[in-house]
Write an enzyme that holds these catalytic residues in place. Structure first.
Site, PDB file in Angstrom:
ATOM      1  N   ASN A  51       2.258   1.932   3.053  1.00 33.75           N
ATOM      2  CA  ASN A  51       2.242   1.060   4.248  1.00 33.75           C
ATOM      3  C   ASN A  51       2.844  -0.319   4.006  1.00 33.75           C
ATOM      4  O   ASN A  51       2.453  -1.285   4.661  1.00 33.75           O
ATOM      5  CB  ASN A  51       0.803   0.899   4.776  1.00 33.75           C
ATOM      6  N   ARG A  52       3.757  -0.390   3.062  1.00 35.15           N
ATOM      7  CA  ARG A  52       4.458  -1.656   2.774  1.00 35.15           C
ATOM      8  C   ARG A  52       3.527  -2.765   2.255  1.00 35.15           C
ATOM      9  O   ARG A  52       3.904  -3.926   2.220  1.00 35.15           O
ATOM     10  CB  ARG A  52       5.229  -2.179   4.003  1.00 35.15           C
ATOM     11  N   LEU A  53       2.304  -2.389   1.879  1.00 42.79           N
ATOM     12  CA  LEU A  53       1.394  -3.399   1.296  1.00 42.79           C
ATOM     13  C   LEU A  53       1.564  -3.393  -0.224  1.00 42.79           C
ATOM     14  O   LEU A  53       0.646  -3.067  -0.973  1.00 42.79           O
ATOM     15  CB  LEU A  53      -0.053  -3.110   1.703  1.00 42.79           C
TER      16      LEU A  53
END
Ligand SMILES: Cc1cc2nc3c(=O)[nH]c(=O)nc-3n(C[C@H](O)[C@H](O)[C@H](O)COP(=O)(O)O)c2cc1C
Length: 215
Positions: free
Chosen positions: A192-194
């Protein structure tokens, strides 16, 4: 031409990097990551890194070189001191190194100052190189314009004859640079692009400030 790459998308799920598990010294984390990537991921040349310099024309320029040694002091590579990068470093020693190990979903970015290593160290490494690479270093006025490939091949042939049966000395315009780091950032891709980003900044000769950065 119109090439839309908007659908190139990947979820990164191979690891994590947590503030409470990183060492105080970033070179130790560099070593751990390097060895892990080299041993468990098939990345080809683990030691290939991009070095960016600020050129005499004011533009940054990046190119790949090979890391040949790292110590607590810094990161060493070899090149022609009269090349475009060599001249850029002579004018402005502030450089940036980066590694992207795609298979491990990891990136390391290192800001630092480049310095020539000692003549002795460069001699030692030059002696350890295969003869063809030694001659290549003499043949190539790296970054200069050449008329054609033939010019280089003829020069190599001449030098092979000239040095036959002789030891080849390191040319003085060829040698190593050490990049002494002032900042290192470790990036581990996450879902999730975290992504995880941990930055080390040198405070004095020995101490590093360690912080998490937003992805
Ligand atoms: C995988 C790879 C490894 C390379 N290793 C080196 C190296 O160790 N030293 C070097 O001077 N150039 C190396 N090069 C060539 C550089 O990328 C570059 O073309 C050259 O150093 C000239 O750069 P400059 O004109 O910007 O100075 C390598 C290129 C690749 C793709």
């Amino acid at each position: 031409m119109d090439a839309d790459l908007g659908n190139y998308r990947k979820s990164y799920e191979k690891g994590e990097l947590l503030l409470n598990s990183v060492p105080e010294n970033p070179i130790e984390l560099f070593r751990d990551w390097f060895i892990e990537v080299d041993t468990h991921f098939n990345v080809g040349e683990t030691n290939a890194m991009t070095i960016s310099t600020v050129g005499l024309d004011g533009y940054p320029k990046s190119r790949v070189v090979l890391l040949k040694k790292y110590t607590h002091e810094g990161f060493i590579f070899y090149t022609n001191y009269n090349s475009e990068k060599g001249k850029a470093i002579a004018d402005n020693p502030n450089v940036c190194l980066s590694f992207f190990w795609h298979a491990a979903e990891r990136q390391i970015i290192i800001k630092g100052k480049a310095e020539k290593i000692s003549e002795n160290l460069s001699d030692g490494y030059f002696e350890s190189r295969p003869r063809g690479s030694q001659l290549g270093a003499i043949v190539s006025n790296q970054s200069e314009v050449v008329k054609d490939r033939k010019e280089l091949e003829l020069k190599l042939k001449d030098l092979e004859a000239k040095f036959e049966g002789m030891e080849i000395e390191r040319p003085h315009n060829w040698g190593g640079f050490i990049i002494k780091p002032v900042e290192l950032e470790f990036w581990q891709g996450r879902p999730n692009r975290l992504h995880d980003r941990i930055r080390y900044q040198l405070q004095d000769d020995y101490n590093w400030k360690i912080e998490r950065l937003a992805p």
